[in-house]
Motif scaffolding. Sequence first.
Motif, short mmCIF file in Angstrom:
data_model
loop_
_atom_site.label_atom_id
_atom_site.label_comp_id
_atom_site.label_asym_id
_atom_site.label_seq_id
_atom_site.Cartn_x
_atom_site.Cartn_y
_atom_site.Cartn_z
N ARG A 101 -37.54 11.54 -26.91
CA ARG A 101 -36.79 10.23 -26.68
C ARG A 101 -36.12 9.85 -27.94
NH1 ARG A 101 -42.61 6.93 -25.75
NH2 ARG A 101 -42.98 7.51 -23.50
N ILE A 102 -34.90 8.98 -28.23
CA ILE A 102 -34.59 8.71 -28.71
C ILE A 102 -34.05 7.54 -28.32
CG2 ILE A 102 -31.81 9.28 -29.24
CD1 ILE A 102 -33.53 11.61 -29.82
N ALA A 103 -34.22 6.14 -29.32
CA ALA A 103 -33.49 5.28 -28.98
C ALA A 103 -32.18 4.48 -29.76
CB ALA A 103 -34.54 4.16 -30.29
N THR A 104 -31.37 3.65 -29.38
CA THR A 104 -30.24 3.93 -28.73
C THR A 104 -29.69 2.84 -29.35
OG1 THR A 104 -29.59 4.33 -26.81
CG2 THR A 104 -29.52 6.16 -28.63
N THR A 105 -29.08 1.72 -29.89
CA THR A 105 -27.91 0.05 -29.81
C THR A 105 -26.88 0.21 -29.65
OG1 THR A 105 -29.39 -0.34 -31.27
CG2 THR A 105 -28.36 -1.83 -30.60
N ILE A 106 -25.86 -0.35 -28.61
CA ILE A 106 -24.93 -0.87 -28.95
C ILE A 106 -24.41 -1.84 -29.23
CG2 ILE A 106 -22.50 -1.26 -26.69
CD1 ILE A 106 -23.71 0.95 -24.77
N CYS A 107 -23.26 -1.89 -30.12
CA CYS A 107 -23.22 -3.06 -31.01
C CYS A 107 -22.17 -3.52 -30.48
CB CYS A 107 -23.12 -3.08 -32.16
SG CYS A 107 -24.59 -2.01 -33.38
N ARG A 108 -21.90 -5.08 -30.31
CA ARG A 108 -21.14 -5.82 -30.17
C ARG A 108 -21.04 -7.25 -31.17
NH1 ARG A 108 -21.24 -9.57 -26.09
NH2 ARG A 108 -23.81 -9.64 -26.63
N ASP A 109 -19.73 -8.20 -31.19
CA ASP A 109 -19.66 -8.46 -32.10
C ASP A 109 -19.58 -10.21 -32.15
OD1 ASP A 109 -16.75 -9.17 -31.10
OD2 ASP A 109 -16.08 -8.11 -33.02
N PRO A 110 -19.34 -11.45 -32.98
CA PRO A 110 -19.48 -12.16 -31.41
C PRO A 110 -18.18 -12.77 -30.54
CG PRO A 110 -20.26 -13.18 -34.04
CD PRO A 110 -19.67 -11.14 -34.20
N ILE A 111 -17.74 -11.77 -30.98
CA ILE A 111 -16.75 -12.18 -29.76
C ILE A 111 -15.91 -11.63 -28.64
CG2 ILE A 111 -15.08 -13.73 -31.07
CD1 ILE A 111 -13.09 -10.90 -31.65
N GLY A 112 -17.91 -10.18 -28.48
CA GLY A 112 -17.52 -9.50 -27.20
C GLY A 112 -17.20 -7.87 -28.21
N GLU A 172 -28.32 -3.34 -27.25
CA GLU A 172 -27.67 -4.31 -27.45
C GLU A 172 -28.11 -5.29 -28.52
OE1 GLU A 172 -24.74 -6.95 -24.15
OE2 GLU A 172 -26.89 -7.36 -25.31
N ALA A 173 -27.91 -4.98 -29.33
CA ALA A 173 -27.29 -6.37 -30.83
C ALA A 173 -26.06 -6.65 -31.18
CB ALA A 173 -27.51 -5.16 -31.76
N VAL A 174 -25.93 -7.68 -31.29
CA VAL A 174 -25.21 -8.96 -31.43
C VAL A 174 -24.99 -8.66 -33.11
CG1 VAL A 174 -23.73 -11.56 -31.60
CG2 VAL A 174 -24.46 -10.17 -29.27
N ILE A 175 -23.82 -8.51 -33.81
CA ILE A 175 -23.74 -8.33 -35.53
C ILE A 175 -22.79 -9.36 -35.66
CG2 ILE A 175 -23.78 -7.03 -37.31
CD1 ILE A 175 -24.98 -5.14 -35.06
N SER A 176 -22.93 -10.38 -36.12
CA SER A 176 -21.65 -10.58 -37.37
C SER A 176 -21.53 -10.81 -38.76
CB SER A 176 -22.03 -12.37 -36.56
OG SER A 176 -23.89 -12.87 -37.22
N GLN A 177 -23.02 -9.96 -39.44
CA GLN A 177 -22.70 -9.77 -40.59
C GLN A 177 -22.21 -8.42 -40.92
OE1 GLN A 177 -27.35 -9.35 -40.06
NE2 GLN A 177 -26.88 -7.26 -41.47
#
Length: 183
Positions: free
Chosen positions: A31-42, A113-118
Amino acid sequence: MGELVERVDERDRVLGVVDRAEAERRRWMHRIATTICRDPIGRILVLRRAEQHARFPGHYDVMVGGAVNVGESYEDAAARELAEELGADVPVRFMFKFLCLDGVGPVWFGVHEAVISQPLVPDASEIAWNAWLTELELREVVDRWPFVPGGREALRRYLVSGNEPARPRSAERSPRPAAMPPG
């Protein structure tokens, strides 16, 4: 023994604990855990792996992630990897999983999925470059730049699954990537 992972079957059921290097060498599913990151405007985060990275050095990817530790959930592993590789302590949301046969596969990818604003603090031993690209920009480069095969497949599944990031305002779209990679 090196990094331990759970060997799994074609239904993602645990068969036992094995060394990750052995699992890759023998092509055992794990198993591999992954995240696709978005910013607040997509926009979606694209990164280029460091040249000294053990897997796909210098390749581009839209996923941040790594092996799921023994007894760890996909979600916990995704959050841990996000903090380790980008310095981002944000919630992750499980989107889907799929069996990837390309690259170091076969592996089960748990895609989040994660939304990152920092501000990001990329781990230089993992990430050489990164930029936020619109969906249009990303679609233009995903087949031109050398992408990690599993990342390319995960992106396509993510975009067609109805989980597309919020569309940026049209004034923020451009016909080519605004932040071209160095070199």
